[in-house]
Scaffold this active site. Structure first.
Site, PDB file in Angstrom:
ATOM      1  N   LYS A  93       0.851  -1.190   0.000  1.00 17.11           N
ATOM      2  CA  LYS A  93       0.000   0.000   0.000  1.00 17.11           C
ATOM      3  C   LYS A  93       0.886   1.239   0.000  1.00 17.11           C
ATOM      4  O   LYS A  93       1.795   1.366   0.827  1.00 17.11           O
ATOM      5  CB  LYS A  93      -0.887   0.024   1.254  1.00 17.11           C
ATOM      6  CG  LYS A  93      -1.919   1.155   1.238  1.00 17.11           C
ATOM      7  CD  LYS A  93      -3.151   0.729   0.473  1.00 17.11           C
ATOM      8  CE  LYS A  93      -4.113   1.891   0.263  1.00 17.11           C
ATOM      9  NZ  LYS A  93      -3.711   2.813  -0.828  1.00 17.11           N
ATOM     10  N   GLN A 114       7.057   4.098   4.008  1.00 21.87           N
ATOM     11  CA  GLN A 114       5.675   3.624   4.023  1.00 21.87           C
ATOM     12  C   GLN A 114       5.519   2.347   4.843  1.00 21.87           C
ATOM     13  O   GLN A 114       4.462   2.101   5.429  1.00 21.87           O
ATOM     14  CB  GLN A 114       5.198   3.377   2.585  1.00 21.87           C
ATOM     15  CG  GLN A 114       3.690   3.425   2.407  1.00 21.87           C
ATOM     16  CD  GLN A 114       3.129   4.833   2.413  1.00 21.87           C
ATOM     17  OE1 GLN A 114       3.698   5.732   1.808  1.00 21.87           O
ATOM     18  NE2 GLN A 114       2.011   5.030   3.087  1.00 21.87           N
ATOM     19  N   LYS A 117       5.219   3.638   8.410  1.00 26.49           N
ATOM     20  CA  LYS A 117       4.010   4.458   8.508  1.00 26.49           C
ATOM     21  C   LYS A 117       2.763   3.582   8.533  1.00 26.49           C
ATOM     22  O   LYS A 117       1.866   3.758   9.372  1.00 26.49           O
ATOM     23  CB  LYS A 117       3.940   5.426   7.327  1.00 26.49           C
ATOM     24  CG  LYS A 117       2.729   6.354   7.335  1.00 26.49           C
ATOM     25  CD  LYS A 117       2.609   7.133   6.038  1.00 26.49           C
ATOM     26  CE  LYS A 117       3.784   8.016   5.783  1.00 26.49           C
ATOM     27  NZ  LYS A 117       3.585   8.894   4.595  1.00 26.49           N
ATOM     28  N   LYS A 129       5.517   2.101  -2.937  1.00 30.63           N
ATOM     29  CA  LYS A 129       5.403   3.444  -3.506  1.00 30.63           C
ATOM     30  C   LYS A 129       5.675   3.335  -5.001  1.00 30.63           C
ATOM     31  O   LYS A 129       6.294   2.380  -5.464  1.00 30.63           O
ATOM     32  CB  LYS A 129       6.416   4.403  -2.865  1.00 30.63           C
ATOM     33  CG  LYS A 129       5.977   5.859  -2.900  1.00 30.63           C
ATOM     34  CD  LYS A 129       4.876   6.154  -1.894  1.00 30.63           C
ATOM     35  CE  LYS A 129       4.471   7.622  -1.928  1.00 30.63           C
ATOM     36  NZ  LYS A 129       3.527   7.964  -0.852  1.00 30.63           N
ATOM     37  N   GLY A 168      -3.063   8.075  -4.319  1.00 35.32           N
ATOM     38  CA  GLY A 168      -2.488   9.302  -4.839  1.00 35.32           C
ATOM     39  C   GLY A 168      -1.311   9.781  -4.006  1.00 35.32           C
ATOM     40  O   GLY A 168      -1.030   9.290  -2.920  1.00 35.32           O
ATOM     41  N   ASP A 169      -0.611  10.766  -4.551  1.00 39.62           N
ATOM     42  CA  ASP A 169       0.484  11.446  -3.859  1.00 39.62           C
ATOM     43  C   ASP A 169       0.663  12.771  -4.601  1.00 39.62           C
ATOM     44  O   ASP A 169      -0.262  13.229  -5.275  1.00 39.62           O
ATOM     45  CB  ASP A 169       1.759  10.587  -3.894  1.00 39.62           C
ATOM     46  CG  ASP A 169       2.839  11.069  -2.920  1.00 39.62           C
ATOM     47  OD1 ASP A 169       2.714  10.804  -1.719  1.00 39.62           O
ATOM     48  OD2 ASP A 169       3.803  11.715  -3.368  1.00 39.62           O
ATOM     49  N   THR A 212      -5.039  13.477   5.166  1.00 35.02           N
ATOM     50  CA  THR A 212      -3.655  13.737   5.583  1.00 35.02           C
ATOM     51  C   THR A 212      -3.550  15.043   6.357  1.00 35.02           C
ATOM     52  O   THR A 212      -2.886  15.115   7.402  1.00 35.02           O
ATOM     53  CB  THR A 212      -2.710  13.751   4.377  1.00 35.02           C
ATOM     54  OG1 THR A 212      -2.923  12.575   3.583  1.00 35.02           O
ATOM     55  CG2 THR A 212      -1.267  13.783   4.820  1.00 35.02           C
ATOM     56  N   SER A 380      -7.086   5.615   3.410  1.00 32.06           N
ATOM     57  CA  SER A 380      -7.022   4.741   2.242  1.00 32.06           C
ATOM     58  C   SER A 380      -7.329   3.296   2.642  1.00 32.06           C
ATOM     59  O   SER A 380      -8.055   2.582   1.941  1.00 32.06           O
ATOM     60  CB  SER A 380      -5.638   4.811   1.590  1.00 32.06           C
ATOM     61  OG  SER A 380      -5.500   5.959   0.791  1.00 32.06           O
TER      62      SER A 380
END
Length: 448
Positions: A93, A114, A117, A129, A168-169, A212, A380
């Site tokens: 993820k 990630q 996190k 990622k 998304g990012d 976020t 997410s």
């Protein structure tokens, strides 16, 4: 048993030998490795199993070309990446980033961060990622659609609802997710759990857009509360004016603080009366304009070129929400001079290591991005849950769960800090808390 410090240095030497040019990746990994000594001392079995060598090596690295045609008929080729870093606690993820600075080092650094996190959220998701060096700025909707369709033509064979779920990012919002989902659906049929950040009409979650930025303030509020402090009346400097920054301004304002700055890559706005997040939303989300436009609409605001972190003004809390490595050592010294007592990161790794050292030496409490900005991936994962249940939860339900998750992330970081007597080093606490869950799962599953 190998001495822990010697073992950590051997892993760093290995990375330096294998990936000498991947500076962003090295910066992220080395910072984490140095903080893990206390838990490795307590768990020598991790050293015996050479667990760190497994942790820092991605399970899979995918790189591919992305050909697409611009509106003027020209043919272009960009690079696409997906780093599937660790699946010990769940499917991969992590977001997709579209920006000219994207390369393998950046994607690996983001994927590594990630892992920890996602672990901190308490939800069953692994770390990944991806992205491309494609720049969506100045491109038409048709060009972005064609790029996304080409990108997904390759990516689709490597992802799935129970395998890898991108989101998304930077450079990837609702528009891009829609185009990516449409391309995936055409090739594989409707599987609404394959991407998150989707539109509400095809499986998206309420509160995902805000997650976020809202989550950053929930984490920051928890940190202040642990010190017997409150957000009420605090002056906050925020960098960025994208999704994270905009909703951080909104939630900070709702919680009684006053945000005095926002920025973009060209300059920053200073508004001593407090940034109006509704104006920022109009400029950035509707008009897709530049933040300088804010000063033309709000009489109390000033626009200045350059970095907001070079702007000398008194304030209480710094929330960097733009991009990696935006605060250097000298800028950190200015943060200290201006009287800030807290730094919490809405972006991924926005502070250089020597800036973080300044925070520590100056008794500024620091919340690292892997903890403070985990709200996006948390919601997410909640979107994935709703997709699996074929249900849609209310905004209030999602927001309440987000707040609980962010407060729990701080609590885990604080608990690790206290357990290992780290003197309010919430960065090390977050690293240890995230690592221990992943480590236990990796040990249980063996060499796979």
């Amino acid at each position: 048993m190998t001495n822990v410090k010697t073992y950590i240095e051997s892993i760093k030497d290995q990375i330096d030998r294998r990936d000498p040019d991947q500076k962003e990746f090295q910066e992220a990994v080395f910072t984490v490795l140095d903080s893990l000594a206390p838990t490795l001392e307590e768990h020598p079995e991790y050293v015996d199993a050479n667990l760190l060598a497994q942790l820092v090596e991605p399970e899979r690295v995918i790189q591919f070309r992305v050909p697409w045609q611009s509106d003027d008929g020209q043919f272009n080729v960009n690079r696409g990446f997906r780093v599937q870093f660790n699946s010990a606690i769940g499917p991969y993820k992590g977001g997709l980033r579209l920006h000219p600075t994207v390369n393998l080092s950046v994607v690996k650094f983001l994927g590594f961060e990630q892992i920890l996190k996602n672990s901190l959220t308490g939800l069953p998701i692994g770390g990944a990622k991806g992205g491309s060096d494609f720049d969506p700025k100045g491109k038409s909707d048709s060009e972005i659609m064609r790029f996304c369709q080409s990108f997904m033509t390759e990516l689709q064979r490597h992802i799935g609802p129970d395998l890898d779920v991108p989101a998304g990012d930077i450079g990837v919002g609702g528009r891009e997710i829609g185009y990516l989902f449409g391309a995936y659906k055409r090739l594989n049929g409707y599987q609404n759990g394959v991407l998150t950040g989707k539109g509400l009409t095809f499986g998206g979650s309420l509160a995902r857009t805000e997650a976020t930025g809202f989550g950053l303030l929930y984490y920051t509020n928890a940190m202040l509360k642990a010190q017997g402090d409150t957000l009420t009346g605090k002056k906050i400097k925020i960098s960025g004016s994208g999704n994270v920054a905009t909703y951080a301004v909104q939630k900070a304002t709702e919680l009684g603080a006053k945000v005095i700055t926002v920025s973009d890559s060209n300059g920053y706005i200073y508004d001593p009366k407090g940034i109006d997040y509704k104006v920022v939303k109009q400029i950035k989300e509707v008009e897709r304009g530049r933040i300088r436009d804010y000063a033309d609409r709000v009489a109390s605001a000033e626009y200045h070129g350059g970095s907001v972190w070079d702007f000398d003004v008194d304030y209480d809390i710094a929330l960097p929400c733009a991009t990696q490595n935006e605060i250097n050592k000298d800028q950190a010294k200015l943060i200290v001079k201006d009287g800030a007592k807290y730094v919490c990161e809405g972006a991924n790794m926005p502070s250089y290591p020597d800036a973080i050292a300044i925070y520590r030496d100056s008794d500024i409490l620091y919340g690292p991005g892997k903890a403070a900005n985990a709200g996006g991936v948390a919601v997410s994962a909640l979107e994935m849950s709703q997709n699996s249940e074929r249900l849609a939860w209310s905004f209030e339900t999602v927001d309440n769960r987000l707040q609980d998750i962010m407060e729990d992330i701080f609590a885990k970081s604080e608990a690790a800090d206290k357990k290992y007597k780290l003197d309010k080093d919430y960065q090390a606490g977050a690293n240890i808390a995230g690592f221990e869950k992943v480590a236990e799962a990796m040990m249980a599953q063996g060499l796979v």
